[in-house]
Design a protein around this motif. Structure first.
Motif, mmCIF file in Angstrom:
data_model
loop_
_atom_site.group_PDB
_atom_site.id
_atom_site.type_symbol
_atom_site.label_atom_id
_atom_site.label_comp_id
_atom_site.label_asym_id
_atom_site.label_seq_id
_atom_site.Cartn_x
_atom_site.Cartn_y
_atom_site.Cartn_z
ATOM 1 N N PRO A 239 -5.340 8.330 27.005
ATOM 2 C CA PRO A 239 -4.099 7.618 26.669
ATOM 3 C C PRO A 239 -4.303 6.112 26.733
ATOM 4 O O PRO A 239 -5.079 5.624 27.563
ATOM 5 C CB PRO A 239 -3.108 8.105 27.739
ATOM 6 N N TRP A 240 -3.598 5.376 25.878
ATOM 7 C CA TRP A 240 -3.817 3.939 25.771
ATOM 8 C C TRP A 240 -3.602 3.218 27.094
ATOM 9 O O TRP A 240 -4.317 2.269 27.419
ATOM 10 C CB TRP A 240 -2.900 3.346 24.700
ATOM 11 N N TRP A 241 -2.629 3.694 27.879
ATOM 12 C CA TRP A 241 -2.294 2.992 29.128
ATOM 13 C C TRP A 241 -3.392 3.113 30.193
ATOM 14 O O TRP A 241 -3.391 2.374 31.189
ATOM 15 C CB TRP A 241 -0.976 3.519 29.694
ATOM 16 N N SER A 242 -4.361 3.999 29.999
ATOM 17 C CA SER A 242 -5.441 4.144 30.981
ATOM 18 C C SER A 242 -6.494 3.048 30.835
ATOM 19 O O SER A 242 -7.310 2.842 31.742
ATOM 20 C CB SER A 242 -6.110 5.511 30.841
ATOM 21 N N GLY A 243 -6.487 2.335 29.694
ATOM 22 C CA GLY A 243 -7.492 1.306 29.465
ATOM 23 C C GLY A 243 -7.458 0.159 30.455
ATOM 24 O O GLY A 243 -8.471 -0.131 31.141
ATOM 25 N N PRO A 244 -6.318 -0.551 30.607
ATOM 26 C CA PRO A 244 -6.274 -1.707 31.519
ATOM 27 C C PRO A 244 -6.624 -1.389 32.970
ATOM 28 O O PRO A 244 -7.467 -2.086 33.568
ATOM 29 C CB PRO A 244 -4.832 -2.200 31.360
ATOM 30 N N PRO A 245 -6.015 -0.345 33.608
ATOM 31 C CA PRO A 245 -6.395 -0.085 34.993
ATOM 32 C C PRO A 245 -7.864 0.319 35.151
ATOM 33 O O PRO A 245 -8.507 -0.015 36.156
ATOM 34 C CB PRO A 245 -5.454 1.056 35.424
ATOM 35 N N THR A 246 -8.386 1.023 34.140
ATOM 36 C CA THR A 246 -9.810 1.394 34.218
ATOM 37 C C THR A 246 -10.691 0.158 34.128
ATOM 38 O O THR A 246 -11.696 0.046 34.841
ATOM 39 C CB THR A 246 -10.162 2.385 33.091
ATOM 40 N N GLN A 247 -10.319 -0.788 33.252
ATOM 41 C CA GLN A 247 -11.067 -2.043 33.162
ATOM 42 C C GLN A 247 -11.073 -2.779 34.494
ATOM 43 O O GLN A 247 -12.110 -3.280 34.939
ATOM 44 C CB GLN A 247 -10.463 -2.940 32.080
ATOM 45 N N LEU A 248 -9.910 -2.844 35.134
ATOM 46 C CA LEU A 248 -9.824 -3.531 36.433
ATOM 47 C C LEU A 248 -10.684 -2.829 37.486
ATOM 48 O O LEU A 248 -11.395 -3.475 38.257
ATOM 49 C CB LEU A 248 -8.370 -3.576 36.898
ATOM 50 N N ALA A 249 -10.614 -1.489 37.505
ATOM 51 C CA ALA A 249 -11.392 -0.739 38.488
ATOM 52 C C ALA A 249 -12.887 -0.918 38.266
ATOM 53 O O ALA A 249 -13.660 -1.143 39.217
ATOM 54 C CB ALA A 249 -11.013 0.740 38.429
ATOM 55 N N LEU A 250 -13.319 -0.839 36.999
ATOM 56 C CA LEU A 250 -14.743 -1.001 36.701
ATOM 57 C C LEU A 250 -15.211 -2.422 37.011
ATOM 58 O O LEU A 250 -16.341 -2.620 37.468
ATOM 59 C CB LEU A 250 -15.005 -0.658 35.234
ATOM 60 N N PHE A 251 -14.355 -3.408 36.732
ATOM 61 C CA PHE A 251 -14.717 -4.789 37.049
ATOM 62 C C PHE A 251 -14.907 -4.951 38.554
ATOM 63 O O PHE A 251 -15.895 -5.548 39.003
ATOM 64 C CB PHE A 251 -13.630 -5.746 36.552
#
Length: 367
Positions: A239-251
């Motif tokens: 889902p599109w909304w999973s992109g931003p939090p995943t980016q933050l977590a990976l960063f």
């Protein structure tokens, strides 16, 4: 007279020190490029071993971020001046054109693929040169904005929900890896000294042990596509909304693991310190070895899919990329990886470049 001679001697002694390469950063770049090459060699093998898949997840979580952070650190002084633009053309644009063409021909003749030369569609590992070109051009911007890292993170998060960006110049990777480059431009030498203390080294070993355990648990639960930063959430069937939090977590994970990696890098001069000046050679050349082995069916041999075979492949690729960073290879291929191209620039620019040759040597650490 004696005082005059003494003053000249002191001045001569100071010049080499001024432009002396930092052993710590050369060590970090060499070790990072070895991890990059070894992790690439694991791709055809990792499906047979959960342990190797866990190690792959950990290495992929930080190896390129670490390389990019160091590149950003050495790009802080990029100001768009003619001298630095000349270096950007000869050290990034020309190698990209040459190796993107070479890899396309390699895919045709060795891999049997129907591939066309397209400078807009980087293949395999040449995306980094595209990204470095764009990142360097933006370096002056990050010096004047108030919150550079949060802004870059915002750009990366927006990219993760924007499938319309497409594949041209691998812009998804350019934008999603951007925060690491911007972080590097914001760092100062004292920040690196913080992670080089003994307490940091002890903590780093514990963090890596914990990361391996977490990666072992995550192997059947995590899509490794997130680690490549090459696609949006929608393209990964999320889902599109999973992109931003995943980016933050990976960063966050990448920054912690990068700090731990740098904490374990030796600060003294070692046997591999001189190889740090040739990491771009190892990066650009090791793809021929790894992909060639895959095209030629070397990975089909059963013994390589055992723990002993995995270790053998890792050691072989580590040795190979080490040789690719060595002086003989650099001398043989300098004309294409670091060409001077004085004929392509006005005489004034060439003269300035000659006068600042020592500074140019120092800037090699940025690539």
């Amino acid at each position: 007279m004696a005082w005059s001679v003494s003053r000249k001697a002191v001045g001569a002694a100071r010049v080499p020190q001024m432009f002396q390469r930092d052993a710590f950063f050369d060590n970090a770049k060499y070790l990072a490029i070895v991890l990059v090459a070894v992790a690439h060699s694991w791709e055809p093998l990792k499906g047979d071993s959960r342990a190797l898949q866990a190690a792959y997840l950990v290495v992929y979580a930080f190896h390129m971020p670490a390389f990019i952070v160091v590149s950003g650190f050495f790009s802080r002084s990029f100001d768009g001046s003619p001298r630095r633009l000349r270096r950007l053309i000869t050290g990034v644009v020309v190698p990209y054109v040459v190796f993107e063409t070479a890899y396309t021909l390699f895919r045709r003749w060795v891999g049997g693929e129907d591939a066309d030369v397209s400078l807009l569609d980087p293949w395999y590992l040449t995306w980094f040169l595209c990204a470095l070109f764009v990142w360097r051009l933006t370096a002056p911007v990050w010096r004047v904005v108030r919150w550079p890292v949060p802004i870059a993170l915002g750009v990366a998060m927006l990219a993760s929900v924007s499938p319309a960006i497409g594949d041209d110049l691998d812009l998804q990777r350019v934008l999603q890896f951007l925060p690491f480059f911007v972080l590097g431009t914001c760092l100062r030498p004292e920040h690196f000294r913080l992670v080089r203390r003994r307490e940091a080294r002890v903590a780093a070993a514990a963090v890596f042990a914990g990361a391996l355990g977490l990666a072992w648990w995550a192997v059947p639960r995590m899509d490794t596509g997130w680690l490549y930063h090459a696609d949006s959430a929608q393209e990964l069937d999320r889902p599109w909304w999973s992109g931003p939090p995943t980016q933050l977590a990976l960063f966050g994970c990448a920054v912690v693991l990068t700090a731990c990696f740098l904490a374990l890098v030796p600060g003294r001069r070692t046997w591999f310190t001189p190889l740090g000046a040739g990491t771009m050679y190892g990066y650009l050349l090791h793809g021929f070895l790894v992909k060639g082995a895959d095209y030629l069916g070397w990975y089909d041999h059963g013994p390589l899919h055992s723990p002993g075979g995995e270790v053998l492949v890792s050691v072989a690729v580590g040795v190979a990329v080490t040789l690719m960073c060595a002086s003989p290879v650099r001398r043989a291929l300098r004309w294409v990886v670091e060409p001077r191209m004085e004929w392509a620039f006005p005489p004034e620019a060439v003269q300035i470049a000659r006068e600042r040759e020592r500074e140019r040597e120092r800037e090699k650490a940025a690539v």
